[in-house]
Scaffold this motif. Structure first.
Motif, PDB file in Angstrom:
ATOM      1  N   LYS A   1      -6.657  -2.968 -12.737  1.00 43.08           N
ATOM      2  CA  LYS A   1      -5.702  -3.167 -11.637  1.00 43.08           C
ATOM      3  C   LYS A   1      -4.727  -2.005 -11.540  1.00 43.08           C
ATOM      4  O   LYS A   1      -4.367  -1.548 -10.450  1.00 43.08           O
ATOM      5  N   GLY A   2      -4.288  -1.534 -12.705  1.00 46.03           N
ATOM      6  CA  GLY A   2      -3.347  -0.425 -12.715  1.00 46.03           C
ATOM      7  C   GLY A   2      -3.950   0.845 -12.135  1.00 46.03           C
ATOM      8  O   GLY A   2      -3.279   1.586 -11.405  1.00 46.03           O
ATOM      9  N   ALA A   3      -5.217   1.098 -12.452  1.00 43.33           N
ATOM     10  CA  ALA A   3      -5.899   2.291 -11.932  1.00 43.33           C
ATOM     11  C   ALA A   3      -6.050   2.208 -10.424  1.00 43.33           C
ATOM     12  O   ALA A   3      -5.847   3.197  -9.705  1.00 43.33           O
ATOM     13  N   VAL A   4      -6.421   1.031  -9.939  1.00 44.56           N
ATOM     14  CA  VAL A   4      -6.575   0.838  -8.492  1.00 44.56           C
ATOM     15  C   VAL A   4      -5.248   1.070  -7.787  1.00 44.56           C
ATOM     16  O   VAL A   4      -5.175   1.756  -6.759  1.00 44.56           O
TER      17      VAL A   4
ATOM     18  N   GLU B   1      -2.661   2.829  -8.781  1.00 44.61           N
ATOM     19  CA  GLU B   1      -2.238   4.233  -8.866  1.00 44.61           C
ATOM     20  C   GLU B   1      -3.014   5.108  -7.889  1.00 44.61           C
ATOM     21  O   GLU B   1      -2.428   5.911  -7.142  1.00 44.61           O
ATOM     22  N   MET B   2      -4.338   4.961  -7.867  1.00 48.72           N
ATOM     23  CA  MET B   2      -5.159   5.816  -6.997  1.00 48.72           C
ATOM     24  C   MET B   2      -5.000   5.455  -5.536  1.00 48.72           C
ATOM     25  O   MET B   2      -4.942   6.336  -4.666  1.00 48.72           O
ATOM     26  N   ALA B   3      -4.932   4.156  -5.240  1.00 49.60           N
ATOM     27  CA  ALA B   3      -4.758   3.738  -3.846  1.00 49.60           C
ATOM     28  C   ALA B   3      -3.423   4.242  -3.309  1.00 49.60           C
ATOM     29  O   ALA B   3      -3.323   4.715  -2.167  1.00 49.60           O
ATOM     30  N   GLY B   4      -2.390   4.166  -4.127  1.00 53.69           N
ATOM     31  CA  GLY B   4      -1.087   4.663  -3.723  1.00 53.69           C
ATOM     32  C   GLY B   4      -1.098   6.157  -3.456  1.00 53.69           C
ATOM     33  O   GLY B   4      -0.491   6.644  -2.491  1.00 53.69           O
ATOM     34  N   ALA B   5      -1.804   6.889  -4.313  1.00 54.44           N
ATOM     35  CA  ALA B   5      -1.897   8.341  -4.137  1.00 54.44           C
ATOM     36  C   ALA B   5      -2.638   8.686  -2.852  1.00 54.44           C
ATOM     37  O   ALA B   5      -2.218   9.572  -2.092  1.00 54.44           O
ATOM     38  N   LEU B   6      -3.737   7.992  -2.574  1.00 54.13           N
ATOM     39  CA  LEU B   6      -4.513   8.250  -1.360  1.00 54.13           C
ATOM     40  C   LEU B   6      -3.712   7.902  -0.114  1.00 54.13           C
ATOM     41  O   LEU B   6      -3.752   8.620   0.894  1.00 54.13           O
ATOM     42  N   ALA B   7      -2.993   6.792  -0.169  1.00 62.05           N
ATOM     43  CA  ALA B   7      -2.211   6.371   0.991  1.00 62.05           C
ATOM     44  C   ALA B   7      -1.103   7.364   1.312  1.00 62.05           C
ATOM     45  O   ALA B   7      -0.775   7.596   2.487  1.00 62.05           O
ATOM     46  N   GLY B   8      -0.527   7.969   0.291  1.00 69.84           N
ATOM     47  CA  GLY B   8       0.575   8.892   0.504  1.00 69.84           C
ATOM     48  C   GLY B   8       0.155  10.339   0.703  1.00 69.84           C
ATOM     49  O   GLY B   8       0.986  11.208   0.972  1.00 69.84           O
ATOM     50  N   ALA B   9      -1.150  10.611   0.588  1.00 73.71           N
ATOM     51  CA  ALA B   9      -1.634  11.996   0.664  1.00 73.71           C
ATOM     52  C   ALA B   9      -1.650  12.512   2.096  1.00 73.71           C
ATOM     53  O   ALA B   9      -1.910  11.769   3.048  1.00 73.71           O
ATOM     54  N   LYS B  10      -1.391  13.803   2.243  1.00 69.76           N
ATOM     55  CA  LYS B  10      -1.500  14.452   3.544  1.00 69.76           C
ATOM     56  C   LYS B  10      -2.896  15.066   3.734  1.00 69.76           C
ATOM     57  O   LYS B  10      -3.394  15.144   4.856  1.00 69.76           O
TER      58      LYS B  10
ATOM     59  N   ALA C   1      -5.963  11.284 -14.747  1.00 67.10           N
ATOM     60  CA  ALA C   1      -6.577  10.064 -15.269  1.00 67.10           C
ATOM     61  C   ALA C   1      -8.076  10.121 -15.027  1.00 67.10           C
ATOM     62  O   ALA C   1      -8.534  10.694 -14.037  1.00 67.10           O
ATOM     63  N   ARG C   2      -8.815   9.558 -15.955  1.00 67.11           N
ATOM     64  CA  ARG C   2     -10.281   9.496 -15.804  1.00 67.11           C
ATOM     65  C   ARG C   2     -10.750   8.111 -16.219  1.00 67.11           C
ATOM     66  O   ARG C   2     -10.220   7.505 -17.153  1.00 67.11           O
ATOM     67  N   TYR C   3     -11.781   7.631 -15.518  1.00 67.50           N
ATOM     68  CA  TYR C   3     -12.245   6.267 -15.731  1.00 67.50           C
ATOM     69  C   TYR C   3     -13.766   6.227 -15.737  1.00 67.50           C
ATOM     70  O   TYR C   3     -14.418   6.812 -14.865  1.00 67.50           O
TER      71      TYR C   3
ATOM     72  N   LEU D   1     -10.812   0.294  -4.155  1.00 69.47           N
ATOM     73  CA  LEU D   1      -9.778   1.113  -3.522  1.00 69.47           C
ATOM     74  C   LEU D   1      -9.619   0.747  -2.054  1.00 69.47           C
ATOM     75  O   LEU D   1      -8.491   0.614  -1.551  1.00 69.47           O
ATOM     76  N   THR D   2     -10.745   0.608  -1.366  1.00 72.16           N
ATOM     77  CA  THR D   2     -10.690   0.258   0.056  1.00 72.16           C
ATOM     78  C   THR D   2     -10.030  -1.103   0.259  1.00 72.16           C
ATOM     79  O   THR D   2      -9.197  -1.283   1.157  1.00 72.16           O
ATOM     80  N   GLU D   3     -10.409  -2.068  -0.564  1.00 72.39           N
ATOM     81  CA  GLU D   3      -9.829  -3.402  -0.459  1.00 72.39           C
ATOM     82  C   GLU D   3      -8.318  -3.371  -0.689  1.00 72.39           C
ATOM     83  O   GLU D   3      -7.547  -4.022   0.036  1.00 72.39           O
ATOM     84  N   LYS D   4      -7.889  -2.608  -1.667  1.00 72.47           N
ATOM     85  CA  LYS D   4      -6.466  -2.502  -1.963  1.00 72.47           C
ATOM     86  C   LYS D   4      -5.709  -1.873  -0.796  1.00 72.47           C
ATOM     87  O   LYS D   4      -4.635  -2.342  -0.391  1.00 72.47           O
ATOM     88  N   LEU D   5      -6.265  -0.828  -0.237  1.00 73.35           N
ATOM     89  CA  LEU D   5      -5.620  -0.129   0.869  1.00 73.35           C
ATOM     90  C   LEU D   5      -5.560  -0.992   2.125  1.00 73.35           C
ATOM     91  O   LEU D   5      -4.647  -0.850   2.947  1.00 73.35           O
ATOM     92  N   LYS D   6      -6.509  -1.894   2.280  1.00 73.59           N
ATOM     93  CA  LYS D   6      -6.542  -2.758   3.457  1.00 73.59           C
ATOM     94  C   LYS D   6      -5.642  -3.985   3.333  1.00 73.59           C
ATOM     95  O   LYS D   6      -5.222  -4.554   4.348  1.00 73.59           O
ATOM     96  N   THR D   7      -5.379  -4.404   2.112  1.00 73.88           N
ATOM     97  CA  THR D   7      -4.675  -5.676   1.919  1.00 73.88           C
ATOM     98  C   THR D   7      -3.243  -5.541   1.420  1.00 73.88           C
ATOM     99  O   THR D   7      -2.441  -6.450   1.596  1.00 73.88           O
TER     100      THR D   7
END
Length: 606
Positions: free
Chosen positions: A222-225, A227-236, A344-346, A357-363
């Motif tokens: 959950k933490g990885a999702v 972190e990465m979803a937040g980074a993608l959402a805020g990226a230019k 980070a690597r997973y 990631l997609t689900e997190k960004l949508k919800t």
């Protein structure tokens, strides 16, 4: 003490007991039960019991793998490789002791680097000399081919390598090997066994295949999702760099969904092994081998199941970029030197990770707010415009020359137009690969399969294996297999052992269209030379001077036609005027069941 050998502890012929069979029979039974449908063979003196088992298997073909004779080991392994890559189902290869194992050559490297699940079996020289057991030495060559540790010939390329030391656990050994082959990262496995072991009589038995499934990768935490979803959402300028993810045919659509959610996200393929992202999406950046400006521009990079996301001596990410690495093998355990400066690597299943990631960004309401608004719509419009411009520039570069010559780009555009829409492309174009990918612009999952490794010669057998796989799948549905095109460089065509490839094609009725990109030699060495010595002596020398020129040029199509006993469409195209006519004739020949080889004289650099 008697000087005579002890009496045989095994009969000189196979048991007639219905409750007993040889290790070899159990071996094939294990393969078939595990889902191996084809065995590509090159037989020798170590295979008497293997041959006996194959003959017996013909009496019950519905429960025995199909045997394909391959006059060359490289081709055998490449066929199994191509079949396995397209279907995800492991296939098997049988070769002859140490020399046959060596004959596999670069094909084992390709299977390893390309992550193809293939089981290789080879006999080893008999371990008894005086007739103590059935299978004991009977020929001169049995002494010559006795080596200290045969499996080490290919062991470093295999996910697992072992010797069968008894017949009583042969099915467990086969299934253990296949577990390794099918677990991520997939790859080749190797088993070997002496004639005595393979001749051994054992009680018939079965395994519960439900107990031998491959290791299943998990999801992101959950933490990885978060972190990465937040980074993608805020990226230019977010970027996904991938290479092998498309092996799972559900990945392209999953990445499309992610790119549609994060408007402005682009996807770069730096492996070229599979179709990972469709060319008709605005986020498509195409295939570039570790060198694309998008890597330097991105502020957030998700490396997804990729071995070489960038080449540091050619391009590097921005020092401020946030980098996340999700992979089936993030440590690259078979590479002595590998590292990424990722925060980070997973180790996770790529499809599951993308869907998470997609689900997190949508919800997630906070993230959704970041993904909405005029700024996002502006980025999307810019992306659409950039994609349109990219396609126009590709088309412009691919235009035929005024003197009637044509390049690889124009050739591939015509192939894309003339070949069936669901064609599967087997690619080994080396220095021409980027031109091929830019102009074929694949969009269908599983429609593009590149060698994946550096062992030239894969595509001959690979294309046959791919075509065979489509035929088998279509047969179960009452249809016809897909059209398969091999696009190969002229030097690589020679590496592919065409004498074996086109004999197999004719013998088993596996028609493919081969396009030979004839630029009169190996140009990859020149490119490597110039990357290291751009102003060196070699930079001013001719191809002949640096020993990479093919002059005189071989009759590539003629070589193939001879191997097929004359039953093959063979042609050469020197100018644009003849291109469509000859390609149409070649396509018609293949659709009619005859392989075709077209030698295409391509201009350099387009």
């Amino acid at each position: 003490m008697s000087s005579q050998p002890p009496p045989l502890t095994q009969p000189t012929s196979s048991s007639t007991s219905p409750d007993m069979y040889t290790t070899s029979s159990a071996f094939f039974e294990a393969l078939f039960s595990a889902g191996v449908s084809h065995v590509f063979v090159n037989l020798g003196s170590d295979h008497p019991s293997i041959i006996e088992a194959m003959v017996r298997g013909k009496n019950d073909p519905a429960s025995f793998p199909r045997i394909i004779t391959c006059p060359n080991e490289m081709v055998a392994m490449s066929m199994a490789d191509g079949y396995a890559r397209l279907t995800g189902q492991p296939q098997a290869v049988i070769v002859h002791v140490d020399v046959g194992t060596q004959g596999l050559g670069a094909a084992v490297h390709n299977s390893s680097a390309g992550r193809a699940p293939v089981l290789v079996f080879a006999g080893i020289s008999p371990i008894t000399i005086e007739g103590e057991l059935r299978g004991s030495r009977t020929e001169y060559i049995h002494w010559i081919q006795d080596v200290p540790d045969q499996k080490q010939i290919v062991g470093q390329y295999c996910r697992y390598a072992a010797e069968l030391k008894t017949g009583v656990n042969v099915k467990q050994m086969v299934n253990r090997a296949l577990q390794f082959a099918r677990s991520q990262p997939q790859g080749p496995v190797y088993l070997c066994g002496s004639r005595e072991v393979m001749e051994m009589e054992i009680p018939k038995y079965e395994l519960n295949q439900a107990h031998w499934k491959p290791v299943e990768l998990g999801a992101l935490s959950k933490g990885a999702v978060q972190e990465m979803a937040g980074a993608l959402a805020g990226a230019k300028k977010p970027l996904v760099v991938t290479g092998y993810a498309g092996r799972n045919h559900a990945i392209p659509q999953a990445l499309v969904e992610l790119a549609n959610t994060v408007k402005g996200l682009r996807v770069l393929d730096t492996g070229g092994s599979d179709m990972c992202f469709p060319a008709d999406h605005p986020g498509w950046l195409g295939l570039r081998f570790g060198n694309d400006q998008s890597v330097a521009e991105a502020d957030v990079i998700l490396v997804l199941d990729c071995d070489v996301p960038w080449i540091p001596t050619q391009i590097k990410p921005n020092k401020e970029a946030r980098i996340f690495h999700v992979d089936v093998d993030p440590l690259k355990q078979v590479m002595p030197v590998f590292y990424l400066e990722a925060e980070a690597r997973y180790r996770a299943d790529p499809l599951t990770a993308v869907e998470q990631l997609t689900e997190k960004l949508k919800t997630d309401q906070e993230l959704k707010k970041q993904l909405e608004g005029e700024a996002r719509e502006k980025r999307w419009k810019e992306l659409v415009a950039q994609h349109k411009q990219k396609l126009e520039e590709i088309a412009e570069r691919a235009a035929p020359l005024e003197n009637g010559e044509y390049g690889t780009g124009h050739l591939c555009r015509r192939l894309r137009t003339l070949c069936p829409e669901d064609t599967v492309w087997a690619i080994e174009a080396v220095t021409n690969t980027l031109f091929v990918h830019d102009n074929l612009q694949p969009t269908l999952p599983g429609s593009w399969i590149n060698c994946g490794g550096g062992g030239l010669g894969w595509s001959g057998g690979g294309a046959l294996g791919i075509k065979l796989a489509t035929e088998v799948e279509a047969k179960t549905k009452g249809g016809k297999g897909k059209f398969v095109v091999q696009i190969v460089g002229d030097g690589t065509f020679l590496f592919s052992v065409p004498g074996s490839v086109y004999w197999i094609s004719k013998r088993y009725g596996i028609p493919v269209l081969t396009i030979v990109l004839n630029n009169k030699g190996w140009n990859a060495p020149r490119r490597s030379l110039l990357l290291v010595h751009p102003d060196g002596l070699g930079s001013k020398a001719s191809n002949e001077d640096i020993n990479i020129e093919f002059n005189p040029s071989p009759d590539y199509a003629g070589i193939a036609k001879a191997a097929a006993g004359g039953d093959l469409f063979a042609a050469r195209i020197d100018n644009t005027a003849d291109l469509d006519r000859v390609l149409k004739e070649a396509i018609a020949a293949v659709e009619g069941g005859q392989s075709a080889v077209v030698d295409c004289k391509v201009a350099m650099g387009s």
